[in-house]
Motif scaffolding. Structure first.
Motif, PDB file in Angstrom:
ATOM      1  N   ALA A  42       0.814  -1.222   0.000  1.00 43.57           N
ATOM      2  CA  ALA A  42       0.000   0.000   0.000  1.00 43.57           C
ATOM      3  C   ALA A  42       0.840   1.262   0.000  1.00 43.57           C
ATOM      4  CB  ALA A  42      -0.942   0.004   1.205  1.00 43.57           C
ATOM      5  N   GLY A  43       2.098   1.167   0.481  1.00 40.86           N
ATOM      6  CA  GLY A  43       2.964   2.345   0.529  1.00 40.86           C
ATOM      7  C   GLY A  43       3.409   2.729   1.920  1.00 40.86           C
ATOM      8  N   LYS A  44       3.170   1.868   2.903  1.00 43.84           N
ATOM      9  CA  LYS A  44       3.552   2.182   4.284  1.00 43.84           C
ATOM     10  C   LYS A  44       5.068   2.351   4.431  1.00 43.84           C
ATOM     11  CE  LYS A  44       1.713  -1.430   6.261  1.00 43.84           C
ATOM     12  NZ  LYS A  44       1.325  -2.138   5.006  1.00 43.84           N
ATOM     13  N   SER A  45       5.815   1.371   3.918  1.00 43.56           N
ATOM     14  CA  SER A  45       7.271   1.427   4.072  1.00 43.56           C
ATOM     15  C   SER A  45       7.885   2.551   3.255  1.00 43.56           C
ATOM     16  CB  SER A  45       7.906   0.080   3.679  1.00 43.56           C
ATOM     17  OG  SER A  45       7.578  -0.909   4.634  1.00 43.56           O
ATOM     18  N   THR A  46       7.300   2.857   2.102  1.00 45.45           N
ATOM     19  CA  THR A  46       7.799   3.984   1.313  1.00 45.45           C
ATOM     20  C   THR A  46       7.627   5.288   2.079  1.00 45.45           C
ATOM     21  OG1 THR A  46       7.375   2.913  -0.798  1.00 45.45           O
ATOM     22  CG2 THR A  46       7.472   5.296  -0.821  1.00 45.45           C
ATOM     23  N   THR A  47       6.483   5.454   2.732  1.00 44.42           N
ATOM     24  CA  THR A  47       6.249   6.649   3.545  1.00 44.42           C
ATOM     25  C   THR A  47       7.291   6.750   4.649  1.00 44.42           C
ATOM     26  OG1 THR A  47       3.867   6.468   3.119  1.00 44.42           O
ATOM     27  CG2 THR A  47       4.549   7.876   4.946  1.00 44.42           C
ATOM     28  N   ILE A  48       7.555   5.641   5.330  1.00 41.42           N
ATOM     29  CA  ILE A  48       8.525   5.648   6.432  1.00 41.42           C
ATOM     30  C   ILE A  48       9.934   5.920   5.914  1.00 41.42           C
ATOM     31  CG2 ILE A  48       9.660   4.146   8.118  1.00 41.42           C
ATOM     32  CD1 ILE A  48       6.896   2.990   8.752  1.00 41.42           C
ATOM     33  N   ARG A  49      10.290   5.364   4.757  1.00 42.99           N
ATOM     34  CA  ARG A  49      11.628   5.622   4.201  1.00 42.99           C
ATOM     35  C   ARG A  49      11.819   7.100   3.877  1.00 42.99           C
ATOM     36  NH1 ARG A  49      10.611   0.753   1.234  1.00 42.99           N
ATOM     37  NH2 ARG A  49      11.692  -0.981   2.220  1.00 42.99           N
ATOM     38  N   ASN A  50      10.740   7.750   3.434  1.00 35.46           N
ATOM     39  CA  ASN A  50      10.816   9.194   3.216  1.00 35.46           C
ATOM     40  C   ASN A  50      10.992   9.936   4.533  1.00 35.46           C
ATOM     41  OD1 ASN A  50      10.230  10.379   0.299  1.00 35.46           O
ATOM     42  ND2 ASN A  50       9.073   8.476   0.459  1.00 35.46           N
ATOM     43  N   LEU A  51      10.258   9.524   5.564  1.00 38.36           N
ATOM     44  CA  LEU A  51      10.390  10.167   6.875  1.00 38.36           C
ATOM     45  C   LEU A  51      11.791  10.005   7.439  1.00 38.36           C
ATOM     46  CD1 LEU A  51       6.995   9.193   8.578  1.00 38.36           C
ATOM     47  CD2 LEU A  51       7.707  11.481   7.847  1.00 38.36           C
ATOM     48  N   MET A  52      12.410   8.862   7.158  1.00 39.07           N
ATOM     49  CA  MET A  52      13.752   8.600   7.666  1.00 39.07           C
ATOM     50  C   MET A  52      14.841   9.250   6.812  1.00 39.07           C
ATOM     51  SD  MET A  52      13.370   7.016  10.448  1.00 39.07           S
ATOM     52  CE  MET A  52      15.113   6.697  10.719  1.00 39.07           C
ATOM     53  N   GLY A  53      14.472   9.817   5.674  1.00 37.07           N
ATOM     54  CA  GLY A  53      15.463  10.449   4.805  1.00 37.07           C
ATOM     55  C   GLY A  53      16.263   9.476   3.987  1.00 37.07           C
ATOM     56  N   PHE A  54      15.775   8.223   3.877  1.00 39.87           N
ATOM     57  CA  PHE A  54      16.508   7.211   3.115  1.00 39.87           C
ATOM     58  C   PHE A  54      16.359   7.409   1.612  1.00 39.87           C
ATOM     59  CE2 PHE A  54      15.714   4.060   6.847  1.00 39.87           C
ATOM     60  CZ  PHE A  54      16.701   4.691   7.592  1.00 39.87           C
ATOM     61  N   ILE A  55      15.264   8.021   1.195  1.00 38.38           N
ATOM     62  CA  ILE A  55      15.017   8.248  -0.228  1.00 38.38           C
ATOM     63  C   ILE A  55      14.543   9.681  -0.430  1.00 38.38           C
ATOM     64  CG2 ILE A  55      14.524   5.848  -0.877  1.00 38.38           C
ATOM     65  CD1 ILE A  55      11.564   6.407  -0.526  1.00 38.38           C
ATOM     66  N   ARG A  56      14.794  10.210  -1.616  1.00 41.55           N
ATOM     67  CA  ARG A  56      14.351  11.565  -1.966  1.00 41.55           C
ATOM     68  C   ARG A  56      12.973  11.485  -2.633  1.00 41.55           C
ATOM     69  NH1 ARG A  56      16.930  16.557  -3.450  1.00 41.55           N
ATOM     70  NH2 ARG A  56      19.000  15.592  -3.311  1.00 41.55           N
ATOM     71  N   PRO A  57      12.021  12.265  -2.171  1.00 39.58           N
ATOM     72  CA  PRO A  57      10.687  12.225  -2.805  1.00 39.58           C
ATOM     73  C   PRO A  57      10.717  12.798  -4.210  1.00 39.58           C
ATOM     74  CG  PRO A  57      10.814  14.004  -1.185  1.00 39.58           C
ATOM     75  CD  PRO A  57      12.085  13.215  -1.049  1.00 39.58           C
ATOM     76  N   ASP A  58       9.778  12.338  -5.038  1.00 37.87           N
ATOM     77  CA  ASP A  58       9.618  12.891  -6.381  1.00 37.87           C
ATOM     78  C   ASP A  58       8.839  14.198  -6.345  1.00 37.87           C
ATOM     79  OD1 ASP A  58      10.946  10.714  -7.506  1.00 37.87           O
ATOM     80  OD2 ASP A  58       9.093   9.548  -7.691  1.00 37.87           O
ATOM     81  N   GLY A  59       8.049  14.376  -5.308  1.00 35.92           N
ATOM     82  CA  GLY A  59       7.266  15.595  -5.169  1.00 35.92           C
ATOM     83  C   GLY A  59       6.800  15.754  -3.736  1.00 35.92           C
ATOM     84  N   GLY A  60       6.452  16.979  -3.367  1.00 40.97           N
ATOM     85  CA  GLY A  60       5.996  17.232  -2.011  1.00 40.97           C
ATOM     86  C   GLY A  60       7.145  17.239  -1.021  1.00 40.97           C
ATOM     87  N   SER A  61       6.809  17.184   0.251  1.00 41.44           N
ATOM     88  CA  SER A  61       7.836  17.247   1.291  1.00 41.44           C
ATOM     89  C   SER A  61       7.363  16.551   2.557  1.00 41.44           C
ATOM     90  CB  SER A  61       8.163  18.709   1.618  1.00 41.44           C
ATOM     91  OG  SER A  61       7.018  19.356   2.177  1.00 41.44           O
ATOM     92  N   CYS A  62       8.323  16.226   3.417  1.00 43.43           N
ATOM     93  CA  CYS A  62       7.984  15.749   4.757  1.00 43.43           C
ATOM     94  C   CYS A  62       8.998  16.328   5.746  1.00 43.43           C
ATOM     95  CB  CYS A  62       7.927  14.224   4.834  1.00 43.43           C
ATOM     96  SG  CYS A  62       9.377  13.344   4.235  1.00 43.43           S
ATOM     97  N   LYS A  63       8.494  16.701   6.911  1.00 42.03           N
ATOM     98  CA  LYS A  63       9.334  17.317   7.941  1.00 42.03           C
ATOM     99  C   LYS A  63       9.079  16.642   9.281  1.00 42.03           C
ATOM    100  CE  LYS A  63       9.486  21.939   5.838  1.00 42.03           C
ATOM    101  NZ  LYS A  63       9.188  23.378   6.048  1.00 42.03           N
ATOM    102  N   ILE A  64      10.110  16.576  10.080  1.00 41.94           N
ATOM    103  CA  ILE A  64      10.009  16.126  11.469  1.00 41.94           C
ATOM    104  C   ILE A  64      10.632  17.207  12.343  1.00 41.94           C
ATOM    105  CG2 ILE A  64      10.740  14.419  13.177  1.00 41.94           C
ATOM    106  CD1 ILE A  64      10.660  12.299  11.019  1.00 41.94           C
TER     107      ILE A  64
END
Length: 309
Positions: A42-64
């Motif tokens: 569904a995309g759960k792990s992809t979301t977490i990898r973005n939160l952890m900074g492991f991958i660069r998003p193609d669009g949008g942003s996430c902040k902690i």
């Protein structure tokens, strides 16, 4: 008003063929335990990898904590605890050596929390990692995530491999950390875990958020089903005309769904000879399952398990 700790804005990571996450938006407030549910792929792990900074998003942003998850990952890590969905440890070390190694890497001087958690989870840390069971490795991973007293904790399937007793101990830990004001983000397949710990829960399907539910409100909306066994089939057939929400009928047995005021239902039953009355309360799992869709029934896409989505 609570401060936002995790902010995801129009986050997109497209792997092609409908895999990834698309225009995802959510906010996790300070001191909140936030659940993240969805079928495999569904995309759960992809979301977490973005939160952890492991991958660069193609669009949008996430902040902690106001910091960009990809550009300022090193600063975020100083105040973050993380448990990966796929645990990878150094097999040649013992459990204690692994914990000390992680503590030293994180600059943790006071190891009292580490020892407290070892006792809480009844961890025998003297054995080599390579000889540990899945459950034992999971205990080590949980301790690694919490022992530095981080402000924010991100957990990907945290109780995978734990027996029911240890799952309960994990829930106790989450509730204790919640009292301290920690912000916790949990991706899980275990509905009871989500129900007992989370303030709100997001459901993701095919890379898109389909709902964000407040758990207290959700519990109030649970339906109760009453399974009535009448003295005769004639009485059962007569009851069908009372106007209640009939779920099922098998000869003299009728199942009725009741939500809200129960008094009209009770008054109606008083006019019948009842042999038996059972009550079934709708579970959180039953409420959530309609978000999952048909692919969950077939076992789902396996990308999350393989670590690609």
């Amino acid at each position: 008003m609570e401060q936002s700790v995790i902010e995801i804005l129009n986050l997109t990571k497209d792997y092609g063929d409908g895999r990834g996450i698309f225009n995802t938006n959510l906010i996790v407030k300070q001191g909140e335990v936030f659940g993240f549910l969805g079928p495999n792929g569904a995309g759960k792990s992809t979301t977490i990898r973005n939160l952890m900074g492991f991958i660069r998003p193609d669009g949008g942003s996430c902040k902690i904590m106001g910091m960009d998850c990809y550009l300022e990952a090193d600063k975020i890590q100083e105040r973050l605890g993380y448990l990966a969905g796929e645990i990878s440890f150094i097999d040649g070390l013992t459990g204690k050596q692994m914990l000390d190694f992680i503590a030293d890497m994180k600059g943790i001087k006071d190891k009292s929390k580490m020892h407290e958690l070892m006792q809480h989870f009844e961890l025998n840390s003297s054995g080599k990692i390579k000889k540990m069971s899945k459950g034992m490795k999971q205990k080590v991973a949980i301790i690694c995530a919490f022992m530095g007293e981080p402000d924010v904790i991100i957990l990907d399937e945290p109780t995978s491999g734990l027996d029911p007793l240890m799952q309960n101990k994990f829930i106790d830990l989450i509730l204790e950390e919640k009292k301290k004001g920690k912000t916790i983000f949990i991706s899980s397949h275990i509905f009871e875990e989500i129900e007992r710990t989370c303030d709100r829960t997001a459901i993701i399907r095919k890379g898109r958020l389909v709902a964000i539910e407040d758990m207290k409100s959700l519990n109030k909306r649970k339906k109760k089903s009453y399974i009535i066994t009448f003295q005769s089939i004639e009485q059962a057939n007569q009851f069908l005309r009372e106007g209640f929400d009939i779920i099922d009928q098998k000869d003299k047995q009728i199942t009725v769904a009741i939500q809200g005021d129960i008094n009209p239902f009770i008054h109606s039953l008083a006019h019948y000879e009842i042999k038996n009355l059972d009550i079934k309360i709708e579970t959180i799992e039953e409420i959530f399952m309609h978000f999952y869709g048909e692919e969950n029934q077939a076992g789902g896409d396996q990308h999350d398990r393989k670590g690609t989505v």
